[in-house]
Design an enzyme around this catalytic site. Structure first.
Site, mmCIF file in Angstrom:
data_model
loop_
_atom_site.group_PDB
_atom_site.id
_atom_site.type_symbol
_atom_site.label_atom_id
_atom_site.label_comp_id
_atom_site.label_asym_id
_atom_site.label_seq_id
_atom_site.Cartn_x
_atom_site.Cartn_y
_atom_site.Cartn_z
ATOM 1 N N ARG A 1 0.818 -1.216 0.000
ATOM 2 C CA ARG A 1 0.000 0.000 0.000
ATOM 3 C C ARG A 1 0.849 1.263 0.000
ATOM 4 O O ARG A 1 0.309 2.366 -0.024
ATOM 5 C CB ARG A 1 -0.911 0.014 1.236
ATOM 6 C CG ARG A 1 -1.856 -1.175 1.262
ATOM 7 C CD ARG A 1 -2.555 -1.340 2.603
ATOM 8 N NE ARG A 1 -3.382 -0.205 2.957
ATOM 9 C CZ ARG A 1 -4.630 -0.299 3.410
ATOM 10 N NH1 ARG A 1 -5.191 -1.485 3.547
ATOM 11 N NH2 ARG A 1 -5.295 0.759 3.733
ATOM 12 N N ALA B 1 -9.373 -6.642 6.273
ATOM 13 C CA ALA B 1 -9.444 -5.679 5.163
ATOM 14 C C ALA B 1 -10.094 -4.375 5.628
ATOM 15 O O ALA B 1 -10.874 -4.357 6.580
ATOM 16 C CB ALA B 1 -10.256 -6.282 4.019
ATOM 17 N N ASP B 2 -9.748 -3.273 4.951
ATOM 18 C CA ASP B 2 -10.479 -2.025 5.188
ATOM 19 C C ASP B 2 -11.216 -1.659 3.890
ATOM 20 O O ASP B 2 -11.185 -2.418 2.911
ATOM 21 C CB ASP B 2 -9.552 -0.909 5.685
ATOM 22 C CG ASP B 2 -8.490 -0.510 4.661
ATOM 23 O OD1 ASP B 2 -8.642 -0.836 3.461
ATOM 24 O OD2 ASP B 2 -7.508 0.133 5.064
ATOM 25 N N SER B 3 -11.889 -0.502 3.913
ATOM 26 C CA SER B 3 -12.746 -0.157 2.773
ATOM 27 C C SER B 3 -11.951 -0.058 1.472
ATOM 28 O O SER B 3 -12.451 -0.388 0.398
ATOM 29 C CB SER B 3 -13.477 1.154 3.054
ATOM 30 O OG SER B 3 -12.536 2.199 3.254
ATOM 31 N N ASP C 1 -9.197 -1.779 0.737
ATOM 32 C CA ASP C 1 -8.887 -3.146 0.301
ATOM 33 C C ASP C 1 -10.057 -3.748 -0.469
ATOM 34 O O ASP C 1 -9.879 -4.437 -1.470
ATOM 35 C CB ASP C 1 -8.603 -4.048 1.510
ATOM 36 C CG ASP C 1 -7.274 -3.721 2.181
ATOM 37 O OD1 ASP C 1 -6.281 -3.539 1.468
ATOM 38 O OD2 ASP C 1 -7.242 -3.659 3.425
#
Lengths: 417, 80
Positions: free
Chosen positions: A70, B37-39, B41
């Site tokens: 990321r 996971a987050d938004s 992801d």
């Protein structure tokens, strides 16, 4: 400004010379060049095909594998250098650790000159190929410059001021200076400060190349960065990070921190002259050095070593030499001046942080890193540049110069502790 | 494409993007609660599945995909 004093207790370095403070320091003392042919992409149409690429970086050693994906490379460098600095200093944050700083009083000021440019290139390409509705949802957070301090704050629970200066090649000197100011003013008690850069990309290299700012000594990369030498022909791009832990002296002493050096002065100003050329006679640079001395209440004669901006461009090195002479007078003949960019290349927004660490180490270890590739003296650059070999010397104060495109200047002053 | 082939591919995408071992990925695993996971992801996962299986997953449908099994079911049903 106040009686509060600020000390350096931790360092983290990444450059073409390697990953880790000790690895970098030993390579600098040995006079090693980190410059080689660009390998990360094919630079064949660009006049300059050399740079100081980081070669040994393994992000998973410092960052969770999933987080690595990321982050742009610049942020990975920032996170890794911060991890090294925090570990070295043992910076305690929060009520659960002995002598832990109040999280709200720990700042993170970490910048980058350019930010996530490789992510920008990749996503722009993807947008053109697949459509701009198919961009990575991580693109913006990879690109923006304040994500580095943001990520560092999340990892170490630093809830104080959190921001990223962007001032080209003076970026991380500004970061360190502003963190120093914040502690001096009593806003914060500790900070993680510095900068990171990862701009050796087609746009980065091509962009500086068409400005004719870069050396084109492609046939002899190790000799290309030669600050102050008569045969210099431009700077060589470097990359990496330089990070410091700053702490208020009394708090650092109370927790038994190992203190490397004291940060005693900071100057910041502008040439107000030209987008890339320094003001004639190095007028802005000289004013900035004087500001740093004034803020520390020190005389030029107290400074024994200057870690120069020394980019290896014809303009900078001649002007910086003139500026040093203007500020230091007769003492300019005695003060040692060196440019570690001769070995690392110019790390742009990471340069001030890297060179701040080098300045603190020169003070604490009583040895000055050299300027390599000194073979043809330039009559315009006639100071003691610690040519080609490191030198043992016990100095009391070290000045670190950083000047950036846009006419911005930042000077830091370190003192033996 | 068989359901088990879809399942294998879906698990591969999830393992790659979320950095989790394939053995941790079960049909009942919730992306957010179990796999961390987050938004962002989720947006990336949905895009990757759209590309891999050449299906379109509208936002209002994506909101209902909460577990690995939901994703596999959606793709099995909608893949041409």
């Amino acid at each position: 400004m106040s009686h509060r004093r600020v000390v350096i207790t931790g360092t983290g370095l990444i450059s073409a010379l390697g990953t880790g403070t000790e690895k970098n320091w030993q390579a600098l003392l040995a006079g090693t060049s980190g410059i080689s042919l660009v390998t990360r992409f094919d630079p064949k149409k660009i006049d300059t095909r050399i740079a100081g690429e980081v070669k040994d970086f393994e992000p998973e050693k410092f960052i969770d594998r999933r987080e690595v994906r990321r982050m742009d490379l610049y942020a990975q460098y920032a996170m890794a250098a911060a991890a090294m600095a925090v570990e070295e200093s043992g910076l305690p944050v929060g009520p659960d650790v002995p002598h832990g700083y109040t999280p709200e009083r720990v700042g993170v000021i970490v910048g980058s000159g350019i930010g996530g440019i490789s992510s920008l290139e990749e996503q722009h390409r993807k947008g053109l190929e697949k459509g701009f509705d198919r961009l990575s949802p991580f693109f913006i957070i990879q690109m923006i410059v304040n994500m580095a301090p943001g990520l560092i704050s999340m990892r170490y629970n630093c809830k104080g001021p959190n921001w990223a200066p962007v001032s080209a090649c003076a970026t991380s000197a500004h970061a360190i200076g502003e963190a120093w100011k914040s502690i001096k003013l009593g806003e914060t008690d500790a900070a993680i400060a510095g900068g990171a850069e990862a701009a050796i990309t087609p746009l980065g290299l091509g962009g500086f190349s068409v400005m004719k700012a870069l050396s084109t000594r492609n046939d002899d990369p190790a000799a290309a960065s030669r600050p102050f030498d008569k045969d210099r022909d431009g700077f060589v791009m470097g990359e990496g990070a330089g990070m410091l832990i700053l702490e208020e002296l009394e708090a650092a002493k109370k927790r038994g921190a190992r203190i490397l050096a004291e940060l005693v002065g900071y100057g910041a100003n502008s040439d107000a002259y030209h987008v890339t050329q320094p003001a004639p006679e190095g007028e802005g640079a000289a004013r900035c050095m004087r500001l740093a001395l004034q803020s520390a209440g020190m005389n030029p004669e107290q400074v024994g070593y200057i870690n120069a901006h020394g980019t290896s461009t014809p303009f900078n090195d001649a002007n910086e030499t003139k500026a040093i002479k203007a500020v230091f007078g007769d003492h300019a003949r005695k003060v040692a001046v060196s440019s570690t960019k001769s070995m690392t290349g110019h790390m742009l927004g990471a340069a001030g942080g890297y060179e701040g660490v080098v300045s603190a180490l020169a003070l604490s270890r009583n040895i000055l890193p050299p300027t390599i590739n000194q073979t043809s003296p330039d009559p315009e650059c006639d100071l003691d540049y610690v040519p080609n070999a490191a030198r043992e010397a016990k100095v009391d104060a070290v000045m670190s110069n950083s000047f950036g495109f846009g006419g911005t200047n930042a000077v830091l002053l370190f003192k033996r502790f | 494409m068989s359901t088990s082939a879809i399942e294998t591919k879906v698990k591969g995408i999830i393992a790659d993007q979320l950095g989790v071992g394939e053995d941790e990925i079960k049909p009942e695993s919730s992306f957010i609660e179990d796999l961390g996971a987050d938004s962002l992801d989720i947006v990336e996962l949905v895009m990757a599945m759209e590309e891999e299986f050449e299906v379109e997953i509208p936002d209002e449908e994506a909101e209902n995909i909460k577990t690995v099994g939901d994703a596999i079911n959606y793709i099995t049903t909608h893949k041409k």
